[in-house]
Design an enzyme around this catalytic site. Structure first.
Site, PDB file in Angstrom:
ATOM      1  CG  HIS A 177      30.411  -4.598  -9.071  1.00 44.79           C
ATOM      2  ND1 HIS A 177      31.734  -5.502  -9.355  1.00 44.79           N
ATOM      3  CD2 HIS A 177      30.095  -5.160  -8.153  1.00 44.79           C
ATOM      4  CE1 HIS A 177      31.211  -6.589  -7.969  1.00 44.79           C
ATOM      5  NE2 HIS A 177      29.978  -6.164  -7.614  1.00 44.79           N
ATOM      6  CD  GLU A 178      25.900  -4.333  -7.412  1.00 51.12           C
ATOM      7  OE1 GLU A 178      24.441  -5.143  -7.688  1.00 51.12           O
ATOM      8  OE2 GLU A 178      26.765  -4.584  -7.002  1.00 51.12           O
TER       9      GLU A 178
ATOM     10  CG  ASP B 166      34.938  -5.803  -8.876  1.00 52.62           C
ATOM     11  OD1 ASP B 166      33.740  -5.377  -8.940  1.00 52.62           O
ATOM     12  OD2 ASP B 166      35.447  -6.184  -7.938  1.00 52.62           O
TER      13      ASP B 166
ATOM     14  CD  GLU C 141      29.992  -9.977  -5.979  1.00 46.44           C
ATOM     15  OE1 GLU C 141      30.677  -8.360  -6.264  1.00 46.44           O
ATOM     16  OE2 GLU C 141      28.694  -9.339  -5.819  1.00 46.44           O
TER      17      GLU C 141
ATOM     18  CG  HIS D  83      26.649  -8.905 -10.871  1.00 46.70           C
ATOM     19  ND1 HIS D  83      27.535 -10.137 -10.275  1.00 46.70           N
ATOM     20  CD2 HIS D  83      27.438  -7.857  -9.641  1.00 46.70           C
ATOM     21  CE1 HIS D  83      28.271  -9.446  -9.026  1.00 46.70           C
ATOM     22  NE2 HIS D  83      28.404  -8.768  -8.546  1.00 46.70           N
TER      23      HIS D  83
END
Length: 446
Positions: free
Chosen positions: A306-307, A391, A387, A310
């Site tokens: 997930h990070e 995801d 976010e 970004h």
């Protein structure tokens, strides 16, 4: 009742009114506006908190269907109680902050600028050090609330693992670093203003901002190497299945990282987290040791996927671009304040301070939040959208929906994060979607 003359009012911004031997301060138009905005923000904040507290209170005794499988009734009641306790402490802190703000607006700020040289004739190091010290002194009440949060609230719910000596040493380090940083920024900007204004009177602030923004980018590189180790011990993740899994994830997603570090978060708290730090080729993956203890390897992989999303989706450059735009606008407004004798006089500054950078910069630092408060929902909306996108990236490129959903549930449970906030509170303040919203999005990607 004796009223000051109009000339005296122009010089001092307010009229001294004496009734039965008591002096009263009549606020200027700008002071009144700032006071009104501060009160408006405070009242609106209290409305949001009351709405959220009411929702939590009404549902604390019965486990909602959507929470079944995440928490049992005992955990749900503890989560609700923790949320209400945080809200109660925050309300008292906000009231204290409002009181300090008003004291600062009408008394401390005019007093400081009337007693400390800030004009163009004063030495740069003198004005910069005085301004930095003044700002640090005004932050002392924040330490009390931080102590209250750590040793009363967090300790009550079993999160605090920090000894007072460690907390106190952290505060000393933060204060010294803050003083050095503020002094350096004030001195650099004041020097830049005095050097550039005479050569580029209409555009000095653009050059100064570009230099300041470049310094911020350098700080992102130096932070993990030199600043973060002053507070936390960072050790390489031992060789083994988890490290190999994370490095393979990094290669698979095209995310370059120089190392995976484990941070001793358990020295201070039971809360868990994971993040990337650094910039460019100096990025590190950082895992809290509590996260490693609480999650399975595939769940940790899902969190980092997930990070990585970004970064790969360009969220960081986009945030930097927004920061650049708002920063440039702030420096344009700084230039306006320096040239505006009306604003300075309205805030109680002596006339000789017109054309000086220090008072204008302090004005922005002190009072800009009064105007930017209602822009928070816009920033948080963009953050929540990012976010969802991160995801989706994790599920499509690196992990599966079940692993990420399981990781999110554990983060909520272990941190006692309330999963069903009031809609208005979530839309205004929350930078992350609710657990239910994120799980719904993950089901679409499964």
């Amino acid at each position: 009742m004796v009223l000051a003359t109009s000339d005296l009012r122009e010089e001092r911004l307010w009229t001294n009114t004496r009734i039965s031997g008591i002096d009263f301060l009549m606020p200027s138009l700008l002071q009144f506006t700032l006071c009104f905005l501060a009160l408006l923000n405070f009242c609106f904040e209290r409305i949001l908190q009351r709405l959220n507290d009411g929702k939590v209170e009404r549902g604390r005794s019965q486990l909602p269907d959507s929470i079944v499988g995440l928490m049992n009734l005992e955990e749900w009641e503890k989560c609700s109680e923790y949320t209400l306790a945080k809200s109660n402490l925050l309300a008292r802190e906000q009231f204290s902050s409002l009181f300090i703000f008003l004291i600062n607006l009408f008394l401390l700020f005019p007093w400081f600028l009337s007693n400390w040289p800030q004009d163009q004739e004063a030495e740069i190091w003198h004005t910069s050090l005085a301004s930095a010290l003044f700002l640090m002194i005004l932050q002392i009440p924040d330490s009390y609330w931080d102590w209250k949060r750590q040793f009363v609230l967090e300790a009550r719910f079993g999160f605090n693992l920090q000894k007072f000596g460690l907390w106190f040493s952290d505060k000393i380090k933060q204060s010294l670093l803050g003083l050095i940083f503020l002094f350096a920024v004030f001195a650099f900007l004041d020097w830049g203003y005095r050097s550039l204004h005479s050569i580029f009177p209409g555009s000095w602030w653009v050059i100064a901002f570009l230099a300041f923004f470049g310094f911020q980018l350098l700080l992102m590189v130096f932070w993990p190497k030199f600043i973060l180790p002053l507070f936390n011990e960072l050790t390489p993740l031992p060789e083994g299945p988890l490290k190999e899994r994370l490095m393979q994830l990094s290669r698979k997603t095209g995310f370059r990282t120089s190392d995976v570090k484990v941070m001793d978060g358990s020295r201070r708290s039971m809360h868990s987290n994971a993040f990337f730090t650094g910039f460019g080729n100096f990025r590190w993956i950082v895992l809290y040791d509590t996260l490693i203890e609480q999650m399975e390897d595939e769940e940790i992989e899902a969190v980092l996927a997930h990070e990585i999303g970004h970064y790969q989706l360009g969220h960081v450059p986009k945030r930097l671009l927004l920061s650049f735009v708002f920063g440039l606008a702030s420096f344009a407004f700084l230039n306006f304040l320096i040239e505006s004798d009306w604003c300075l006089r309205q805030l109680g500054m002596p006339p000789e301070h017109q054309g000086a950078l220090g008072p204008a910069l302090l004005t922005i630092l002190f009072f800009s939040e009064c105007f930017t408060y209602f822009f928070k929902p816009v920033s948080n909306y963009l953050s929540r959208r990012n976010e969802f996108e991160a995801d989706s990236f994790a599920v499509r490129n690196a992990t599966n929906a079940n692993s990420l959903a399981s990781a999110l549930r554990k983060l909520h449970l272990k941190n006692l994060s309330y999963p069903l906030p009031h809609l208005w509170m979530a839309r205004f303040h929350h930078s992350h979607p609710s657990l239910a919203e994120r799980e719904s999005n993950l089901q679409k990607e499964a």
